[in-house]
Design a protein around this motif. Structure first.
Motif, PDB file in Angstrom:
ATOM      1  N   LEU A 197       0.840  -1.201   0.000  1.00  0.00           N
ATOM      2  CA  LEU A 197       0.000   0.000   0.000  1.00  0.00           C
ATOM      3  C   LEU A 197       0.873   1.249   0.000  1.00  0.00           C
ATOM      4  CD1 LEU A 197      -2.974  -0.781   2.426  1.00  0.00           C
ATOM      5  CD2 LEU A 197      -2.622  -1.446   0.051  1.00  0.00           C
ATOM      6  N   ARG A 198       1.953   1.199   0.760  1.00  0.00           N
ATOM      7  CA  ARG A 198       2.830   2.378   0.833  1.00  0.00           C
ATOM      8  C   ARG A 198       3.722   2.493  -0.399  1.00  0.00           C
ATOM      9  NH1 ARG A 198       4.430   3.498   7.164  1.00  0.00           N
ATOM     10  NH2 ARG A 198       2.269   3.392   7.910  1.00  0.00           N
ATOM     11  N   ILE A 199       4.044   1.385  -1.012  1.00  0.00           N
ATOM     12  CA  ILE A 199       4.813   1.467  -2.264  1.00  0.00           C
ATOM     13  C   ILE A 199       3.962   2.184  -3.310  1.00  0.00           C
ATOM     14  CG2 ILE A 199       5.733   0.097  -4.184  1.00  0.00           C
ATOM     15  CD1 ILE A 199       6.645  -1.974  -2.057  1.00  0.00           C
ATOM     16  N   ARG A 200       2.707   1.784  -3.396  1.00  0.00           N
ATOM     17  CA  ARG A 200       1.792   2.420  -4.348  1.00  0.00           C
ATOM     18  C   ARG A 200       1.658   3.918  -4.034  1.00  0.00           C
ATOM     19  NH1 ARG A 200      -3.016  -1.472  -4.608  1.00  0.00           N
ATOM     20  NH2 ARG A 200      -3.652  -0.376  -2.743  1.00  0.00           N
TER      21      ARG A 200
END
Lengths: 751, 158
Positions: free
Chosen positions: B139-142
């Protein structure tokens, strides 16, 4: 993320533990590094090496330059402990986070337990670290008061300085360090902890302290260790677990380019110790890997070569017809209650062996020099590494130094120390530092696996739809272990069902039985051991019974939990279960997820589950869509968490919860190992797929209930409820009940 | 052993290695650029991603003999000051957990943003499908790629 503050009451100081203050001469020896060698790329801080400044504890150093260096005693494996535990000290110390440098401590008795497992790092250190910071702050205030010749009461600490209220003077911690170092450590009663309403750091979103190094590719991990004159090793073990070397083409290997040596290590029979194998030592990793492709070994594979997963499954089906080898719990009259129940459900659940697949393959560096052995390892449990090297190679522990590096993932794998003892056993034969680097294939095939299991369940509800009978026969796996000349069966980590496992203690007619299948597969703890599968089995089956009773799955669970506040554990080691806390997260998650208030089309569903593990209370609701051709999409997961009075670092906490949810979804969807002829069939990520970005749910909403209980850990407890929440949602969406992992084993198509 | 002159992060580097040595191990063992990570050795996980002439490439599957004069960019050379929009976004959003895969994630994402400065979530997922994050910080990569796109836009308009 939301945080809901529940009314706190004073007086929870009773769980404060005794401080480990030891005065001045503490841990600096290791940082000084003996000869200052061996620090090549993963360096130790210069500030600690000089021995000057204020060192009120093993974990705190304040230099005359004002830099506050805090030691992270626990290994960092991605759980964020290197950031969050020092935050606890920094808060009480009243130091600005920008003035803090954090270094990873080596293995050292001065630090106490350094095992990062069981989500215990926070609960075992939190209150002590508060006191450490507060004590150091008290001493700095005393130093300033003494410098100024004013009463302590007129001084207070803030922003890395002590301030004198009446005159507006201030002195930075750096200027006070020398005076503070001369002061006696105050009595515990004279050290006052901060009022949480004055917290400036705890509860703030703080980025990982190694993030700058991570995003610029600085050396951090075990695999990044480089020492002068270092050689590179590979270690080939029997593909069938624990096999012995009969012969190997060592002469041919030694003649290959770049190869310095090749030899057989006899090893032992402990499946989690030093196993037999062939070592190749070379001038580069690639030279070692290339030589390995030419290696020919004849193995004595032993009895394990007759074992297979299909064989285990057939055996489990046979055992299910018999009474269990052990009765773990028997309450009331389970047989009679099942016979008298208005409705009964019978189901068999199973799950395979799986691998941790930490992305940094196992590795370790060892160097025998100057009558000691020095080790560098990505480890969750450095003391185990030291102990195993000591007992296996006959080296006194005090002659084994272990440097903890950052770990590229842990998940329980690095609680084992097999790769550390392998590196040491190889280096013992070589007059140079040696780095052993496992291949991905080594890592997948020689893991200490999460045990598979089979549950044969029967349950009954009465005419009012209340759960009245529960019977589980759990067929699990065990290794034969020889201790003091006697062989006994030892179940794999997480492969033993406690008699207290929910809903034991709640259902009045309850029978829990267990039978182990002896196997030669090495097993070890895997994130939330036991819980990572038990929650799926039991909350799926509870859901089956709720539907059989025609009840709402949430109401059915709330009724099952009942009205007791705390349910005591059974026996000395039993853990009490706080029903109020569980109902708190269950109601919270239902509210946040609009449980029962949504209009859902066919193919869409909501599922709910909860689980208590590692002292954390967690409930989850999953919203899923299943297409007619059976493709699952998890649209949203809502998580409610109660891990006590404080979320130390909400950014790290969210990372752990969201990571656990996606990790659990990956385990549910994909992870499966097959075993044939005593060996793992899969070899790499092409046939052992892990979850990718496209399968991550678009939303994972996390809600924390801050309750008046001790602060506990979050590396594991958010994992277990995900699989049952998703599978219960799949049932709601499609009518298909998932009773076998991974998900690909169940046809989810509907029409 | 064969001598190769490689163009690594804008500088010529001479290495003397066996021709089939994967670029990954030349970077890590010979040049001590260890930001590029070994994860699977088979091109499945993306931890070893570098740029060859700007194209994201699995260095574990790239024999050094095939590199030639191509410009090799590693995480260490992505930005001279370590302040590439992705590197800033990754810190701002606290993307890493263990951090081991993140160099590969960032290198893949950097090539995406170079080609497509304003990617949709689907395009982000498509570009990063080959990069495994075992800690599952997806989610944080996105979000990190989206944030980096914003930062890059601010940079361009500044």
């Amino acid at each position: 993320m939301t945080t809901t503050r529940h009314p706190a009451s004073p007086g929870r100081r009773d769980f404060l533990r005794k401080s480990v203050f030891g005065g001045g001469a503490l841990v600096l020896g290791y940082f000084a590094g003996g000869a200052g060698h061996a620090v090549a790329q993963i360096a130790k801080p210069a500030t600690l090496a000089d021995g000057a400044g204020f060192k009120p504890s093993a974990f705190i150093h304040i230099g005359s330059d004002g830099i506050v260096t805090l030691v992270s005693k626990q290994p960092e494996i991605g759980q964020g402990i290197k950031t969050s535990l020092p935050m606890v000290i920094a808060e009480e110390l009243e130091v600005s986070w920008k003035d803090v440098a954090i270094v990873q401590g080596d293995l050292d008795p001065a630090y106490g337990s350094q095992s990062a497992g069981g989500s215990r790092s926070t609960p075992t250190n939190y209150t002590e670290f508060q006191r450490l910071g507060a004590t150091a702050r008290t001493m700095l205030i005393a130093a300033a008061a003494s410098n100024w010749g004013v009463p302590v009461a007129e001084c207070h600490a803030a922003d890395s300085a002590v301030h004198h209220r009446p005159t507006g003077r201030k002195l930075g911690y750096g200027a006070l360090a020398a005076t503070a170092a001369t002061l006696p450590v105050p009595d515990a009663k004279d050290v006052v902890l901060k009022d949480p309403k004055d917290y400036k750091l705890l509860g703030k979103r703080i980025g990982g302290v190694d993030n700058p190094a991570v995003v610029t590719g600085k050396p951090l991990f075990g695999i990044d260790v480089k020492l002068p004159g270092m050689l590179y090793a590979v270690y080939e073990k029997s593909p069938a677990f624990g096999g012995k070397v009969v012969s190997a083409n060592l002469d041919a290997i030694k003649a290959l380019p770049g190869v310095r040596d090749a030899f057989v290590i006899e090893g032992g029979s402990d499946l989690r110790g030093l196993l037999p194998g062939v070592a190749i030592v070379a001038e580069s990793t690639w030279a070692a890997y290339s030589a390995r492709r030419q290696l020919k070994v004849s193995w004595d594979e032993g009895q394990v070569a007759t074992e297979s997963w299909s064989g285990y499954a057939a055996r489990a089906a046979e055992l299910a017809k018999l009474p269990g080898a052990a009765v773990l719990r028997k309450d009331g009259d389970p047989v009679g209650a099942l016979a008298a129940a208005a409705k009964t459900v019978e189901a068999a659940y199973s799950y395979p062996f799986i691998s941790h697949a930490s992305i940094e393959p196992q590795n370790a560096t060892a160097w025998f020099h100057d009558d000691i052995v020095e080790l560098w390892a990505p480890t969750q449990n450095p003391a185990t590494g030291q102990n195993l090297v000591s007992s296996t190679l006959g080296i006194p522990k005090e002659k084994i130094t272990l440097h903890i590096t950052r770990s590229g993932g842990g998940f329980g794998r690095r609680l084992s120390a097999d790769y550390i003892v392998e590196a040491a056993a190889i280096a013992q034969r070589v007059k140079a530092p040696v780095k052993l680097t496992w291949s991905r294939e080594d890592d997948l095939r020689h893991d200490h696996f999460r045990a598979g299991g089979f549950h044969f369940l029967r349950g009954g509800v009465d005419a009012k739809g209340k759960l009245v009978a529960w019977h589980n026969h759990f067929v699990t796996f065990a290794n034969s272990v020889v201790r003091d000349g006697k062989a006994s069966l030892q179940t794999g980590s997480g492969g033993s069902l406690g008699g207290d496992e929910f809903p034991g203690r709640w259902v009045e007619n309850c029978l829990l039985e267990q039978t182990p299948i002896e196997c030669g597969v090495p097993m070890g703890p895997w994130r939330a051991p036991g819980s990572n599968v038990f929650a799926w089995v039991f909350h799926s089956f509870i859901d089956e019974l709720a539907h059989a009773a025609g009840r709402d799955p949430l109401d059915f669970r709330l009724e099952l939990l009942g009205e007791r506040d705390v349910v005591p554990g059974t026996g000395e080691r039993g853990v009490p279960y706080n029903v109020s806390r569980m109902k708190g997260v269950l109601r919270e998650v239902a509210r946040r997820a609009d449980w029962g208030r949504k209009k859902l089309a066919r193919g869409q569903g909501q599922g709910i589950a909860f689980h208590f593990s590692h002292l954390g209370y967690v409930a989850q609701v999953a919203d899923v869509s299943v297409s007619k051709d059976g493709v699952l999409k998890v649209d949203r997961v809502v998580v409610a968490v109660d891990i006590g009075a404080r979320i130390v670092n909400p950014s790290g906490a969210d990372n752990q919860v969201q990571g656990s949810v996606i990790d659990a979804l990956g385990a549910l969807m994909y992870q499966e190992l097959d075993i044939e002829r005593g060996r793992i069939v899969q070899s790499n990520f092409h046939d052992y797929p892990m979850i990718r970005i496209g399968d991550a749910p678009p939303r994972i909403d996390v809600h924390y209930l801050e309750t008046d209980y001790p602060v506990t850990g979050l590396g594991e407890p958010a994992f277990p409820p995900l699989a049952p929440a998703v599978c219960n949602a799949i049932f709601a969406a499609t009518g298909h009940r998932v009773r076998q992992l991974p998900l690909s084993r169940t046809d989810l198509r509907w029409s | 052993m064969t001598k190769y002159v490689l163009n690594i992060n804008g500088a010529a580097q001479t290495v003397d290695v066996v021709p089939d040595t994967p670029l990954l191990w030349v970077l890590r063992d010979t040049l001590e650029l260890v930001g590029t990570k070994f994860g699977c050795g088979a091109g499945h996980c993306g931890a070893c991603t570098v740029h060859l002439n700007g194209v994201p490439t699995r260095s574990c599957m790239t024999p050094v003999s095939t590199v030639g004069r191509k410009q090799v960019t590693t995480i260490e050379g992505l930005d001279a000051r370590g302040t590439h929009p992705l590197q800033r976004a990754w810190q701002e959003l606290d993307v890493p957990q263990c951090g081991y895969c993140q160099a590969g994630q960032i290198m893949t994402a950097a090539a995406l943003l170079q080609e497509n400065p304003n990617p949709t979530d689907e395009e982000i997922e498509g570009a990063l499908a080959g990069n495994l994050c075992r800690c599952a910080t997806y989610l944080r990569i996105r979000a990190g790629v989206r944030r980096a796109a914003e930062l890059a836009k601010e940079e361009r308009s500044a």
